[in-house]
Design an enzyme around this catalytic site. Structure first.
Site, PDB file in Angstrom:
ATOM      1  N   TYR A   1     -59.576  84.233  -3.526  1.00  3.81           N
ATOM      2  CA  TYR A   1     -59.403  84.460  -4.956  1.00  3.81           C
ATOM      3  C   TYR A   1     -58.498  83.416  -5.606  1.00  3.81           C
ATOM      4  CZ  TYR A   1     -55.536  86.992  -2.750  1.00  3.81           C
ATOM      5  OH  TYR A   1     -54.472  87.346  -1.954  1.00  3.81           O
TER       6      TYR A   1
ATOM      7  N   HIS B   1     -66.868  76.084   9.022  1.00  5.49           N
ATOM      8  CA  HIS B   1     -66.350  77.446   8.904  1.00  5.49           C
ATOM      9  C   HIS B   1     -67.453  78.486   8.772  1.00  5.49           C
ATOM     10  CE1 HIS B   1     -63.633  80.612   8.029  1.00  5.49           C
ATOM     11  NE2 HIS B   1     -63.636  80.544   6.719  1.00  5.49           N
TER      12      HIS B   1
END
Length: 411
Positions: free
Chosen positions: A90, A149
């Site tokens: 976020y 990732h």
């Protein structure tokens, strides 16, 4: 397990034998040899063939952004710092900025790992641009381990542009080693391919007592929760045999720490028991865990250097699994994936839910859920019959996804 059968592994746990071949005690970089006064890193290990020495318990920054906490972790002996350009979800980039600020002046005393979600259609220039952004935020000229990732499909793993980028970045001294991280439904398949095809120097995988059949065999006569990650211990052993570094995450099986406070005793907490269980596996070089406060750092380091698992540890882990197994979605299980006619990514929805319900981080949960597009919105008008018996662990999938859609989708 390759090179260590299940019976031998359990015997090691029962006897509390510590595998010391790759776990020689070393002083923390830039610090005196750890003493017994207070929580510190007590053991350092070599990360596979990289030769890098890392603390056995290290900090992950998926939701961390406080430089003071990161510096405290360094002061207590932690030398491996794991982050990503997307952390925290976020506030992307804040974690790298915090690390860069906290570790200014001590770069040569730490090992830095960062990550990028390099998609199958990414080209080398896109990846290099992301790397250079991470370098700026981290205030360094190099990253020690650079991960592709959250790899969950072979196309991403085999993207030739990633390897062209890696070769160029290594020649320029911008990265030293590469790896892949993962905790999705195709984790075992991707790890097998990465290892068999010699594509990585380090792997970062989800691994905890709730996933490994070895843990449940201790209670097979009375335990009604079954782990199905039989391939995971095998893959970790394969990585170790090939000299690939092994770091693990998601070690707390959801991390509902407060559930276990009544069962803890002086000098030993649930988290410490879970870490000891993971570190007792000789195929694991180290673990990372989110540390968002100084108290987290101090508690978690209470398990450093103490890989022997006691009977009391096992009983506490069993209690946790019994209390929380009915709502915990096992990373890389994905047995439910074919059950939904609306193609809801059930495991990813439940991972977002876990961040809110277990980690107590609603902002991270909402940010994760937002990456899933429609998420679980289809579940709100579904009867729930298609996924009623889809979970081998007995989770009420439809109830959990509906709850996630209501609490996270509205936001």
């Amino acid at each position: 397990m390759d090179g260590l059968n299940r019976r031998d592994f359990l015997n090691r746990l029962g006897r509390g034998v510590v595998a010391t071949a790759a776990a020689t005690v070393a002083p923390a970089a830039g610090a005196d040899t750890p003493s017994d006064d207070g929580p510190r890193v007590r053991r350092y290990r070599t990360l596979g063939r990289t030769g890098l020495r890392i603390s056995d318990i290290s900090i992950g920054t998926g939701s961390a952004k406080d430089p003071a906490v990161i510096r405290h972790a360094f002061d207590q002996g932690i030398t491996y710092f794991d982050t990503a350009e997307s952390y925290p979800l976020y506030r992307a980039g804040k974690a790298e900025l915090a690390i860069g600020q906290a570790l200014a002046g001590v770069r040569d005393k730490v090992v830095l790992a960062s990550k990028i979600v390099a998609k199958a259609d990414f080209d080398r220039n896109q990846i290099m641009k992301s790397l250079e952004g991470s370098l700026r935020r981290l205030r360094t000229d190099r990253i020690d381990v650079y991960f592709n990732h959250a790899v969950n499909d072979l196309a991403r793993l085999r993207n030739p542009e990633w390897f062209e980028f890696a070769e160029q970045a290594k020649k320029q001294g911008k990265i030293r080693f590469t790896g892949m991280s993962g905790h999705g439904g195709h984790l075992i398949e991707c790890l097998d391919a990465a290892l068999d095809e010699d594509r990585v120097d380090v792997i970062l995988a989800a691994y905890n007592f709730g996933q490994d059949p070895a843990f449940y065999e201790k209670f097979v006569k009375s335990f009604d929760i079954v782990a199905n990650q039989e391939g995971l211990p095998r893959v970790l052993a394969k990585a170790k045999a090939k000299g690939v570094g092994v770091v693990v995450m998601k070690t707390l099986m959801g991390g509902r720490l407060n559930d276990m406070r009544p069962y803890e005793w002086s000098g030993s907490t649930f988290s410490q028991a879970a870490f000891r269980w993971v570190l007792s596996n000789p195929n694991v070089d180290g673990l990372i865990v989110s540390m968002n406060t100084r108290e987290h750092v101090d508690e978690y380091l209470g398990a450093s250097g103490r890989e022997a698992v006691s009977g009391r540890d096992l009983r506490m882990l069993r209690e946790y699994a019994q209390r929380n197994g009915g709502a915990y979605c096992r990373p890389a299980c994905n047995d439910c994936s074919e059950s939904c006619p609306h193609q809801v990514s059930i495991s990813e929805v439940l991972r977002a839910r876990m961040y809110a319900a277990d980690y107590g981080d609603p902002a991270l949960a909402r940010a994760t859920y937002a990456t899933l597009g429609a998420g679980a919105s289809a579940c709100l008008s579904c009867s729930g019959e298609p996924c009623a018996d889809a979970c081998p662990h007995g989770l009420d999938v439809s109830a959990l996804t509906r709850g996630a859609a209501r609490s996270l989708g509205a936001a």
